[in-house]
Motif scaffolding. Structure first.
Motif, PDB file in Angstrom:
ATOM      1  N   LEU A  17      41.988  34.714  28.212  1.00 50.97           N
ATOM      2  CA  LEU A  17      41.473  34.236  29.488  1.00 50.97           C
ATOM      3  C   LEU A  17      39.983  34.506  29.672  1.00 50.97           C
ATOM      4  O   LEU A  17      39.348  33.909  30.542  1.00 50.97           O
ATOM      5  CB  LEU A  17      42.244  34.888  30.634  1.00 50.97           C
ATOM      6  CG  LEU A  17      43.729  34.518  30.714  1.00 50.97           C
ATOM      7  CD1 LEU A  17      44.410  35.326  31.805  1.00 50.97           C
ATOM      8  CD2 LEU A  17      43.903  33.036  30.952  1.00 50.97           C
ATOM      9  N   ALA A  18      39.393  35.400  28.880  1.00 54.59           N
ATOM     10  CA  ALA A  18      37.992  35.782  29.064  1.00 54.59           C
ATOM     11  C   ALA A  18      37.046  34.605  28.879  1.00 54.59           C
ATOM     12  O   ALA A  18      36.019  34.506  29.559  1.00 54.59           O
ATOM     13  CB  ALA A  18      37.628  36.911  28.103  1.00 54.59           C
ATOM     14  N   SER A  19      37.379  33.711  27.966  1.00 56.49           N
ATOM     15  CA  SER A  19      36.498  32.566  27.685  1.00 56.49           C
ATOM     16  C   SER A  19      36.696  31.424  28.663  1.00 56.49           C
ATOM     17  O   SER A  19      36.106  30.360  28.500  1.00 56.49           O
ATOM     18  CB  SER A  19      36.732  32.064  26.259  1.00 56.49           C
ATOM     19  OG  SER A  19      38.091  31.689  26.082  1.00 56.49           O
ATOM     20  N   GLN A  77      29.833  43.134  31.183  1.00 55.41           N
ATOM     21  CA  GLN A  77      30.412  43.054  32.524  1.00 55.41           C
ATOM     22  C   GLN A  77      31.706  42.246  32.520  1.00 55.41           C
ATOM     23  O   GLN A  77      32.690  42.622  33.163  1.00 55.41           O
ATOM     24  CB  GLN A  77      29.398  42.427  33.483  1.00 55.41           C
ATOM     25  CG  GLN A  77      28.217  43.320  33.797  1.00 55.41           C
ATOM     26  CD  GLN A  77      27.184  42.638  34.675  1.00 55.41           C
ATOM     27  OE1 GLN A  77      27.157  41.406  34.795  1.00 55.41           O
ATOM     28  NE2 GLN A  77      26.320  43.428  35.289  1.00 55.41           N
ATOM     29  N   ARG A  78      31.693  41.136  31.779  1.00 55.21           N
ATOM     30  CA  ARG A  78      32.898  40.309  31.762  1.00 55.21           C
ATOM     31  C   ARG A  78      34.035  41.027  31.033  1.00 55.21           C
ATOM     32  O   ARG A  78      35.193  40.955  31.450  1.00 55.21           O
ATOM     33  CB  ARG A  78      32.604  38.959  31.100  1.00 55.21           C
ATOM     34  CG  ARG A  78      33.751  37.976  31.263  1.00 55.21           C
ATOM     35  CD  ARG A  78      33.424  36.601  30.747  1.00 55.21           C
ATOM     36  NE  ARG A  78      32.369  35.939  31.502  1.00 55.21           N
ATOM     37  CZ  ARG A  78      32.051  34.646  31.339  1.00 55.21           C
ATOM     38  NH1 ARG A  78      32.699  33.915  30.449  1.00 55.21           N
ATOM     39  NH2 ARG A  78      31.087  34.121  32.055  1.00 55.21           N
ATOM     40  N   LEU A  84      43.663  38.674  36.761  1.00 56.14           N
ATOM     41  CA  LEU A  84      42.532  38.349  35.905  1.00 56.14           C
ATOM     42  C   LEU A  84      41.665  37.335  36.627  1.00 56.14           C
ATOM     43  O   LEU A  84      42.146  36.351  37.177  1.00 56.14           O
ATOM     44  CB  LEU A  84      43.028  37.787  34.572  1.00 56.14           C
ATOM     45  CG  LEU A  84      43.776  38.807  33.723  1.00 56.14           C
ATOM     46  CD1 LEU A  84      44.450  38.104  32.550  1.00 56.14           C
ATOM     47  CD2 LEU A  84      42.855  39.872  33.225  1.00 56.14           C
ATOM     48  N   THR A  85      40.363  37.558  36.615  1.00 55.36           N
ATOM     49  CA  THR A  85      39.458  36.756  37.425  1.00 55.36           C
ATOM     50  C   THR A  85      38.553  35.902  36.572  1.00 55.36           C
ATOM     51  O   THR A  85      38.397  36.124  35.375  1.00 55.36           O
ATOM     52  CB  THR A  85      38.592  37.667  38.308  1.00 55.36           C
ATOM     53  OG1 THR A  85      37.915  38.610  37.461  1.00 55.36           O
ATOM     54  CG2 THR A  85      39.451  38.430  39.301  1.00 55.36           C
ATOM     55  N   TRP A  86      37.932  34.942  37.217  1.00 52.70           N
ATOM     56  CA  TRP A  86      37.018  34.025  36.545  1.00 52.70           C
ATOM     57  C   TRP A  86      35.668  34.068  37.226  1.00 52.70           C
ATOM     58  O   TRP A  86      35.558  34.264  38.437  1.00 52.70           O
ATOM     59  CB  TRP A  86      37.585  32.599  36.566  1.00 52.70           C
ATOM     60  CG  TRP A  86      38.686  32.445  35.614  1.00 52.70           C
ATOM     61  CD1 TRP A  86      38.637  31.926  34.372  1.00 52.70           C
ATOM     62  CD2 TRP A  86      40.037  32.873  35.801  1.00 52.70           C
ATOM     63  NE1 TRP A  86      39.863  32.002  33.760  1.00 52.70           N
ATOM     64  CE2 TRP A  86      40.742  32.577  34.616  1.00 52.70           C
ATOM     65  CE3 TRP A  86      40.737  33.490  36.837  1.00 52.70           C
ATOM     66  CZ2 TRP A  86      42.082  32.861  34.450  1.00 52.70           C
ATOM     67  CZ3 TRP A  86      42.066  33.780  36.678  1.00 52.70           C
ATOM     68  CH2 TRP A  86      42.721  33.465  35.505  1.00 52.70           C
ATOM     69  N   ASP A  87      34.642  33.852  36.443  1.00 57.75           N
ATOM     70  CA  ASP A  87      33.272  33.903  36.934  1.00 57.75           C
ATOM     71  C   ASP A  87      33.005  32.705  37.838  1.00 57.75           C
ATOM     72  O   ASP A  87      33.175  31.558  37.433  1.00 57.75           O
ATOM     73  CB  ASP A  87      32.311  33.894  35.729  1.00 57.75           C
ATOM     74  CG  ASP A  87      30.884  34.196  36.148  1.00 57.75           C
ATOM     75  OD1 ASP A  87      30.621  34.176  37.369  1.00 57.75           O
ATOM     76  OD2 ASP A  87      30.059  34.423  35.256  1.00 57.75           O
ATOM     77  N   SER A  88      32.572  32.971  39.046  1.00 66.34           N
ATOM     78  CA  SER A  88      32.310  31.884  39.985  1.00 66.34           C
ATOM     79  C   SER A  88      31.111  31.051  39.593  1.00 66.34           C
ATOM     80  O   SER A  88      30.889  29.967  40.124  1.00 66.34           O
ATOM     81  CB  SER A  88      32.082  32.466  41.389  1.00 66.34           C
ATOM     82  OG  SER A  88      30.976  33.358  41.374  1.00 66.34           O
ATOM     83  N   GLY A 107      35.364  35.376  22.012  1.00 67.05           N
ATOM     84  CA  GLY A 107      35.238  33.967  22.367  1.00 67.05           C
ATOM     85  C   GLY A 107      34.241  33.671  23.460  1.00 67.05           C
ATOM     86  O   GLY A 107      34.131  32.517  23.903  1.00 67.05           O
ATOM     87  N   LEU A 108      33.485  34.674  23.911  1.00 72.03           N
ATOM     88  CA  LEU A 108      32.526  34.443  24.983  1.00 72.03           C
ATOM     89  C   LEU A 108      31.315  33.661  24.471  1.00 72.03           C
ATOM     90  O   LEU A 108      30.934  33.797  23.304  1.00 72.03           O
ATOM     91  CB  LEU A 108      32.073  35.775  25.580  1.00 72.03           C
ATOM     92  CG  LEU A 108      33.163  36.600  26.274  1.00 72.03           C
ATOM     93  CD1 LEU A 108      32.577  37.871  26.859  1.00 72.03           C
ATOM     94  CD2 LEU A 108      33.847  35.783  27.359  1.00 72.03           C
TER      95      LEU A 108
END
Length: 644
Positions: free
Chosen positions: A410-412, A374-375, A249-253, A362-363
């Motif tokens: 984890l999305a938020s 996209q997320r 799972l990735t996070w937005d840079s 939760g975004l």
């Protein structure tokens, strides 16, 4: 004589307005009482539901006392030259008062049927109380609310006694259908009375049939819509490409809330709980920390305090230098502002929202719809659920639901991830696959992680550091291997999987007597002053008769007889008695775990076997928080623990 149809119109508009008012007042009152935990809750509830049990004429009498010419409200209204009694508004008030309890009780019952973890999950995802009410509570309670509206409308439509006392029977103004039926029957005009009764029956049955039709067909319409979109066919869990490498799972840079370095969680809280007082003080960094303990030890409560779902009596909680809670300074950051990702034991997915809507819940609202899509897609790809964004949670398997819950948490991009026994509801295969996904995801997670479990294997696989809890108290913390190899206390050894214990007394500087095993043991480690028990793990015992287990040291070798066995897929558990043959299947001292290939060789060796309790493998345990008790048997002393 021409029949006056005004009672129908008066009844309908009175019932409609009364139901509308009762709906809003009833829903608000139900929501308030749903949250309220005060001592006078029963009294307040009794007052709110009183019109439901009181005769309508009594209700009308009380309303007349309040709104009449000499009543407190009536006197106040007269100052503005307003009169309520014997007007249409009086009929609305009477209908509202008698309909309100039905709406309130039905709405309260609907709210109470909702899993509170769903509401807690929404709060941890940043939702305000109004958003929780509007987006979670109301939609999930919709069937109950519809029933409440139906009952309230029917009650308002049929109201007679209170309306007659407060509004009278003024033709064309306050005369409703029930009042028209009464006066028609009283005057002997049974034909007119029967006509009005028929009207009431048609109205009531039409409402019931209409609402039932809507409730029955709405789910089918939704599923039909999904079927047209090609998203209805369920996928078997075993067909998913689990054996392929899993993308983390990735996070937005571009995230703006970059976490400070180093990452640190500080918890120092106290809370009086039923049966014991939770009193813990610990800190954690970016390495996942496992909270291990028996049921009811306080593990989940700690997570809920960090998330803000529970409030400690005293203490403080600090995350990355930001104070989330401090009892002395009066700081208690709202749940929505704590930036926690909470993975609940039962997933807590919102059943009325799709998978994509769950992940996006939760975004930040500042994101554009395109950025949100996209997320969400990135998270779905990471948990191998691409293409299932339009499904509803109930259309997914348990493993898929858990992955959605992880992606949502984890999305938020939270500052801390709280995992409350996330694998307990899964079968062995899915549990193993999700452990792999979680381990890989946590290596890339730029925040603190707390993992609650009562399963040593789960905590050991995922967390480098462990914290052992027993009845609200920390009894061990540190690197997992240190705790496993050298537990200081009996309860720590028990919670970390040790099965063999005996009471022990010191004989000399390097020897002890194991009272319940009936033998004297030589030890390598310094003997603690408070020695109470000696233990050894089931896989640490040595059979000297097997070539691969032969030892050069002659210490602590005893004859052992097999009492009974049990087996799993790959291992055998042997129950042995030292120094003499057993008298019953319950007459044993030690449990030994061996692989089946070892057992296949061992079972043909003559008994007694020679078994060694190697000195460096012995656990010298103190008696803090011990739950051990002993029962005496004629042939030996058997150890019984509350976990066995």
């Amino acid at each position: 004589m021409t029949l006056d149809f005004s009672p129908i119109w008066i009844s309908l508009k009175t019932a409609a307005l009364a139901t509308t008012i009762a709906f809003f007042l009833g829903a608000i009152a139900a929501r308030t009482m749903f949250k309220y935990r005060g001592k006078v809750k029963g009294l307040i509830d009794g007052i709110l539901t009183a019109p439901l049990v009181l005769p309508p004429t009594v209700v009308g009498f009380f309303l007349l006392l309040l709104l009449g010419k000499y009543g407190p409200i009536g006197k106040f209204l007269r100052l503005f030259d307003i009169t309520v009694i014997f007007t249409w508004y009086a009929a609305v008030i009477a209908a509202t008062v008698v309909a309100f309890p039905l709406m309130y009780k039905t709405a309260l019952g609907a709210f109470q049927q909702i899993d509170t973890n769903l509401l807690a999950s929404a709060r941890t995802l940043g939702a305000t109380e109004w958003q929780v009410f509007r987006r979670i509570l109301l939609p999930l309670a919709r069937p109950g609310l519809i029933s409440g509206v139906l009952l309230a409308f029917a009650r308002a439509l049929g109201e007679f006694g209170a309306t007659l006392m407060l509004a009278g029977s003024i033709p064309g103004k306050t005369q409703t259908v029930p009042i028209a039926i009464f006066f028609a029957a009283e005057s002997g005009d049974m034909t007119e009375a029967m006509l009005w009764v028929s009207v009431m029956l048609v109205l009531s049955l039409s409402i019931v049939v209409g609402v039932n039709y809507w409730n029955d067909h709405r789910p089918h319409q939704r599923r039909a819509k999904q079927s047209k979109q090609g998203h209805l066919t369920l996928i078997d869990e075993t067909l998913l490409p689990w054996d392929n490498p899993v993308a983390p799972l990735t996070w937005d840079s571009t995230r703006t809330n970059v976490l400070p370095s180093p990452i640190e969680l500080i918890v120092d809280i106290q809370k009086k709980l039923p049966g014991f007082t939770l009193d813990v003080s610990f800190s954690s960094n970016q390495l996942p920390l496992g909270l291990l303990g028996g049921s009811g030890a306080g593990k989940s409560f700690i997570l809920r305090c960090i998330a803000g779902l529970e409030t400690p009596d005293e203490g403080c909680i600090i995350l990355n230098g930001r104070v989330l809670f401090d009892s002395r300074r009066g700081i208690n950051v709202p749940i929505r502002d704590r930036r926690v990702g909470f993975l609940f034991q039962n997933y807590a997915l919102f059943p009325h929202l799709t998978v994509a809507q769950n992940i996006a819940f939760g975004l930040p609202k500042t994101l554009s719809p395109r950025a949100i899509r996209q997320r969400v897609e990135k998270q779905l790809l990471a948990v191998q659920l691409h293409g299932l964004g339009d499904r509803y949670p109930q259309e997914l398997s348990g493993g898929q639901q858990q992955r959605v819950a992880l992606a949502r948490a984890l999305a938020s991009e939270p500052d801390i991830l709280l995992l409350d026994e996330p694998f307990s509801a899964l079968d062995t295969y899915l549990r193993d696959q999700l452990k792999k996904l979680l381990r890989l995801s946590l290596t890339h997670f730029p925040g603190a992680t707390l993992f609650v479990s009562h399963n040593l294997e789960e905590a050991y696989r995922i967390c480098p550091n462990l914290l052992i809890l027993d009845e609200g108290e920390i009894i061990a913390q540190g690197p997992k291997q240190d705790i496993f190899d050298a537990p200081q206390y009996f309860r720590v050894a028990q919670l970390t999987g040790c099965k063999n214990f005996s009471r022990a007394v010191i004989q000399s500087e390097n020897t002890i007597t194991a009272l319940d095993w009936g033998c004297t043991l030589r030890v390598n480690e310094p003997i603690p002053d408070g020695l109470a028990h000696v233990g050894i793990r089931a896989h640490h015992l040595i059979f000297t008769g097997l070539k691969e287990q032969q030892t050069r040291s002659p210490e602590n070798i005893f004859p052992a007889w097999l009492t009974t066995i049990s087996e799993t897929q790959h291992r055998m558990t042997l129950y042995l008695k030292l120094n003499s043959s057993p008298s019953s299947p319950f007459d044993y001292h030690l449990q030994v775990e061996v692989f089946k290939d070892t057992w296949n060789r061992l079972q043909y060796l003559p008994q007694p076997w020679q078994i060694q309790l190697y000195p460096s493998r012995l656990l010298l345990l103190q008696n803090k928080n011990s739950s051990l008790s002993f029962e005496y048997h004629p042939s030996h002393l058997s150890t019984i623990t509350k976990d066995d």
